[in-house]
Scaffold this motif. Structure first.
Motif, PDB file in Angstrom:
ATOM      1  N   PHE A   1      83.048  50.401 116.162  1.00 46.42           N
ATOM      2  CA  PHE A   1      83.159  49.332 115.176  1.00 46.42           C
ATOM      3  C   PHE A   1      82.208  49.538 113.993  1.00 46.42           C
ATOM      4  O   PHE A   1      81.839  48.565 113.319  1.00 46.42           O
ATOM      5  N   THR A   2      81.872  50.782 113.715  1.00 41.66           N
ATOM      6  CA  THR A   2      81.017  51.067 112.548  1.00 41.66           C
ATOM      7  C   THR A   2      81.657  50.556 111.263  1.00 41.66           C
ATOM      8  O   THR A   2      80.988  49.952 110.411  1.00 41.66           O
ATOM      9  N   TYR A   3      82.971  50.764 111.111  1.00 46.61           N
ATOM     10  CA  TYR A   3      83.665  50.331 109.890  1.00 46.61           C
ATOM     11  C   TYR A   3      83.589  48.819 109.741  1.00 46.61           C
ATOM     12  O   TYR A   3      83.462  48.294 108.636  1.00 46.61           O
ATOM     13  N   LEU A   4      83.651  48.097 110.860  1.00 50.39           N
ATOM     14  CA  LEU A   4      83.589  46.639 110.804  1.00 50.39           C
ATOM     15  C   LEU A   4      82.225  46.180 110.306  1.00 50.39           C
ATOM     16  O   LEU A   4      82.131  45.288 109.454  1.00 50.39           O
ATOM     17  N   ARG A   5      81.174  46.812 110.815  1.00 54.37           N
ATOM     18  CA  ARG A   5      79.823  46.421 110.394  1.00 54.37           C
ATOM     19  C   ARG A   5      79.605  46.731 108.914  1.00 54.37           C
ATOM     20  O   ARG A   5      78.948  45.960 108.200  1.00 54.37           O
ATOM     21  N   LEU A   6      80.175  47.840 108.438  1.00 56.07           N
ATOM     22  CA  LEU A   6      80.055  48.179 107.025  1.00 56.07           C
ATOM     23  C   LEU A   6      80.831  47.199 106.153  1.00 56.07           C
ATOM     24  O   LEU A   6      80.416  46.895 105.026  1.00 56.07           O
ATOM     25  N   GLN A   7      81.933  46.702 106.656  1.00 56.57           N
ATOM     26  CA  GLN A   7      82.722  45.730 105.891  1.00 56.57           C
ATOM     27  C   GLN A   7      81.992  44.401 105.728  1.00 56.57           C
ATOM     28  O   GLN A   7      82.315  43.615 104.844  1.00 56.57           O
ATOM     29  N   MET A   8      80.992  44.151 106.569  1.00 54.07           N
ATOM     30  CA  MET A   8      80.199  42.937 106.425  1.00 54.07           C
ATOM     31  C   MET A   8      79.386  42.949 105.132  1.00 54.07           C
ATOM     32  O   MET A   8      78.910  41.898 104.681  1.00 54.07           O
ATOM     33  N   LEU A   9      79.241  44.120 104.519  1.00 49.26           N
ATOM     34  CA  LEU A   9      78.523  44.215 103.254  1.00 49.26           C
ATOM     35  C   LEU A   9      79.297  43.574 102.110  1.00 49.26           C
ATOM     36  O   LEU A   9      78.711  43.148 101.120  1.00 49.26           O
ATOM     37  N   ASP A  10      80.629  43.546 102.241  1.00 46.58           N
ATOM     38  CA  ASP A  10      81.477  42.996 101.188  1.00 46.58           C
ATOM     39  C   ASP A  10      81.993  41.632 101.624  1.00 46.58           C
ATOM     40  O   ASP A  10      83.091  41.506 102.157  1.00 46.58           O
ATOM     41  N   VAL A  11      81.181  40.611 101.410  1.00 50.79           N
ATOM     42  CA  VAL A  11      81.520  39.265 101.874  1.00 50.79           C
ATOM     43  C   VAL A  11      82.749  38.720 101.148  1.00 50.79           C
ATOM     44  O   VAL A  11      83.572  38.026 101.731  1.00 50.79           O
ATOM     45  N   LYS A  12      82.869  39.054  99.863  1.00 55.45           N
ATOM     46  CA  LYS A  12      83.991  38.530  99.075  1.00 55.45           C
ATOM     47  C   LYS A  12      85.330  38.982  99.632  1.00 55.45           C
ATOM     48  O   LYS A  12      86.291  38.215  99.667  1.00 55.45           O
ATOM     49  N   LYS A  13      85.410  40.239 100.045  1.00 58.83           N
ATOM     50  CA  LYS A  13      86.680  40.774 100.535  1.00 58.83           C
ATOM     51  C   LYS A  13      86.911  40.460 102.016  1.00 58.83           C
ATOM     52  O   LYS A  13      88.043  40.525 102.486  1.00 58.83           O
ATOM     53  N   ASN A  14      85.845  40.158 102.743  1.00 58.25           N
ATOM     54  CA  ASN A  14      85.979  39.974 104.189  1.00 58.25           C
ATOM     55  C   ASN A  14      85.331  38.674 104.676  1.00 58.25           C
ATOM     56  O   ASN A  14      84.551  38.689 105.638  1.00 58.25           O
ATOM     57  N   PRO A  15      85.614  37.549 104.035  1.00 57.93           N
ATOM     58  CA  PRO A  15      84.955  36.295 104.456  1.00 57.93           C
ATOM     59  C   PRO A  15      85.322  35.879 105.865  1.00 57.93           C
ATOM     60  O   PRO A  15      84.499  35.313 106.589  1.00 57.93           O
ATOM     61  N   TYR A  16      86.574  36.164 106.275  1.00 58.93           N
ATOM     62  CA  TYR A  16      86.996  35.730 107.602  1.00 58.93           C
ATOM     63  C   TYR A  16      86.373  36.577 108.708  1.00 58.93           C
ATOM     64  O   TYR A  16      86.250  36.121 109.844  1.00 58.93           O
ATOM     65  N   LEU A  17      85.980  37.793 108.383  1.00 58.58           N
ATOM     66  CA  LEU A  17      85.232  38.599 109.348  1.00 58.58           C
ATOM     67  C   LEU A  17      83.895  37.917 109.645  1.00 58.58           C
ATOM     68  O   LEU A  17      83.504  37.759 110.808  1.00 58.58           O
ATOM     69  N   ILE A  18      83.206  37.492 108.588  1.00 59.00           N
ATOM     70  CA  ILE A  18      81.918  36.824 108.759  1.00 59.00           C
ATOM     71  C   ILE A  18      82.106  35.509 109.516  1.00 59.00           C
ATOM     72  O   ILE A  18      81.340  35.179 110.436  1.00 59.00           O
ATOM     73  N   LYS A  19      83.138  34.758 109.155  1.00 53.17           N
ATOM     74  CA  LYS A  19      83.393  33.480 109.823  1.00 53.17           C
ATOM     75  C   LYS A  19      83.727  33.680 111.300  1.00 53.17           C
ATOM     76  O   LYS A  19      83.285  32.896 112.163  1.00 53.17           O
ATOM     77  N   ALA A  20      84.510  34.717 111.587  1.00 50.48           N
ATOM     78  CA  ALA A  20      84.860  35.004 112.985  1.00 50.48           C
ATOM     79  C   ALA A  20      83.620  35.354 113.793  1.00 50.48           C
ATOM     80  O   ALA A  20      83.455  34.902 114.934  1.00 50.48           O
ATOM     81  N   LEU A  21      82.724  36.151 113.217  1.00 55.31           N
ATOM     82  CA  LEU A  21      81.497  36.536 113.914  1.00 55.31           C
ATOM     83  C   LEU A  21      80.587  35.325 114.114  1.00 55.31           C
ATOM     84  O   LEU A  21      79.954  35.176 115.168  1.00 55.31           O
ATOM     85  N   TYR A  22      80.530  34.454 113.112  1.00 53.06           N
ATOM     86  CA  TYR A  22      79.759  33.222 113.282  1.00 53.06           C
ATOM     87  C   TYR A  22      80.399  32.340 114.366  1.00 53.06           C
ATOM     88  O   TYR A  22      79.693  31.633 115.107  1.00 53.06           O
ATOM     89  N   GLY A  23      81.718  32.380 114.466  1.00 49.29           N
ATOM     90  CA  GLY A  23      82.408  31.637 115.521  1.00 49.29           C
ATOM     91  C   GLY A  23      81.996  32.128 116.897  1.00 49.29           C
ATOM     92  O   GLY A  23      81.734  31.325 117.808  1.00 49.29           O
ATOM     93  N   LEU A  24      81.935  33.450 117.065  1.00 49.13           N
ATOM     94  CA  LEU A  24      81.467  34.016 118.332  1.00 49.13           C
ATOM     95  C   LEU A  24      80.026  33.597 118.606  1.00 49.13           C
ATOM     96  O   LEU A  24      79.659  33.290 119.747  1.00 49.13           O
ATOM     97  N   LEU A  25      79.220  33.585 117.552  1.00 44.64           N
ATOM     98  CA  LEU A  25      77.810  33.198 117.698  1.00 44.64           C
ATOM     99  C   LEU A  25      77.690  31.760 118.208  1.00 44.64           C
ATOM    100  O   LEU A  25      76.863  31.463 119.073  1.00 44.64           O
ATOM    101  N   MET A  26      78.533  30.868 117.697  1.00 42.36           N
ATOM    102  CA  MET A  26      78.482  29.473 118.107  1.00 42.36           C
ATOM    103  C   MET A  26      78.958  29.288 119.553  1.00 42.36           C
ATOM    104  O   MET A  26      78.572  28.315 120.223  1.00 42.36           O
ATOM    105  N   LEU A  27      79.794  30.204 120.038  1.00 35.32           N
ATOM    106  CA  LEU A  27      80.269  30.120 121.419  1.00 35.32           C
ATOM    107  C   LEU A  27      79.194  30.523 122.417  1.00 35.32           C
ATOM    108  O   LEU A  27      79.138  29.998 123.532  1.00 35.32           O
ATOM    109  N   LEU A  28      78.336  31.449 122.012  1.00 36.79           N
ATOM    110  CA  LEU A  28      77.352  32.014 122.929  1.00 36.79           C
ATOM    111  C   LEU A  28      76.201  31.051 123.194  1.00 36.79           C
ATOM    112  O   LEU A  28      75.758  30.335 122.294  1.00 36.79           O
TER     113      LEU A  28
END
Length: 213
Positions: free
Chosen positions: A109-136
């Motif tokens: 998942f290296t590409y996924l972590r790199l995509q976190m650098l571009d918040v504008k293009k990948n906002p739902y990636l960040i939101k999904a990861l925050y969703g996982l964080l809230m579950l834990l």
């Protein structure tokens, strides 16, 4: 295997098998080309493969999200995580979320972590990861994901109009995939699992009563 599991009546077995197959898909070096095919979803064949796997992967909610991460379907991953609040969240479920967080830190998942650098293009990636964080719960996996999300640049960019956000699929065309129908299929399969768990719990309770008597 995915086609066969769609017809499997033992839901617990199907969930275990899906989890095992997903682990093989994400970690086996022999499946590198298959992962690349799924990651891009540029051809009708790859889209059909994704839909085929998705329907079986629905037997296990966390593996379904990991498949969406693999295929860069971040908007759909976020939608799925929103549904987790309606599921039967068990210790085993949280353990699988923990393992997914550990997997996100792996090379696959290296590409996924790199995509976190571009918040504008990948906002739902960040939101999904925050969703996982809230579950834990407050655990090592929570700390790991929390530290990773702290590395996201310009967090104020998260406060943007979601209607203008992209799904995170770069230069791909997957308009032939009906995500609404897939989400409905996910809910249907998980409702079956909930009913099966209640049945098993009822049977176990009856057995305990007989033993006591």
């Amino acid at each position: 295997m995915a086609d066969i599991l769609l017809r499997e009546e033992d839901l617990k077995f199907a969930s275990t098998m899906v989890h095992t197959l997903n682990t093989i898909l994400l970690t086996s070096s022999e499946l590198f080309q298959l992962r690349n095919q799924l990651k891009e979803l540029k051809t009708p064949e790859s889209c059909n493969l994704f839909c085929c796997l998705y329907r079986s992967w629905c037997h296990n909610p966390v593996t379904t999200v990991s498949l969406c991460f693999l295929t860069q379907n971040y908007k759909h991953a976020y939608d799925l995580i929103q549904k987790f609040g309606d599921l039967d969240v068990t210790v085993d479920f949280l353990t699988e979320v923990d393992k997914l967080v550990q997997l996100i830190e792996c090379p696959i998942f290296t590409y996924l972590r790199l995509q976190m650098l571009d918040v504008k293009k990948n906002p739902y990636l960040i939101k999904a990861l925050y969703g996982l964080l809230m579950l834990l719960p407050q655990s090592s996996a929570f700390q790991l994901l929390s530290h990773r999300l702290q590395c996201v640049p310009n967090p104020e960019l998260l406060q943007m109009d979601s209607t203008k956000a992209t799904t995170g699929l770069r230069g791909t065309s997957v308009s032939n995939i009906n995500y609404t129908e897939l989400l409905q299929h996910f809910e249907k399969v998980q409702n079956k699992h909930l009913e099966a768990r209640h049945q098993r719990a009822g049977q176990a309770e009856q057995l305990d009563r007989r033993v006591v008597l």
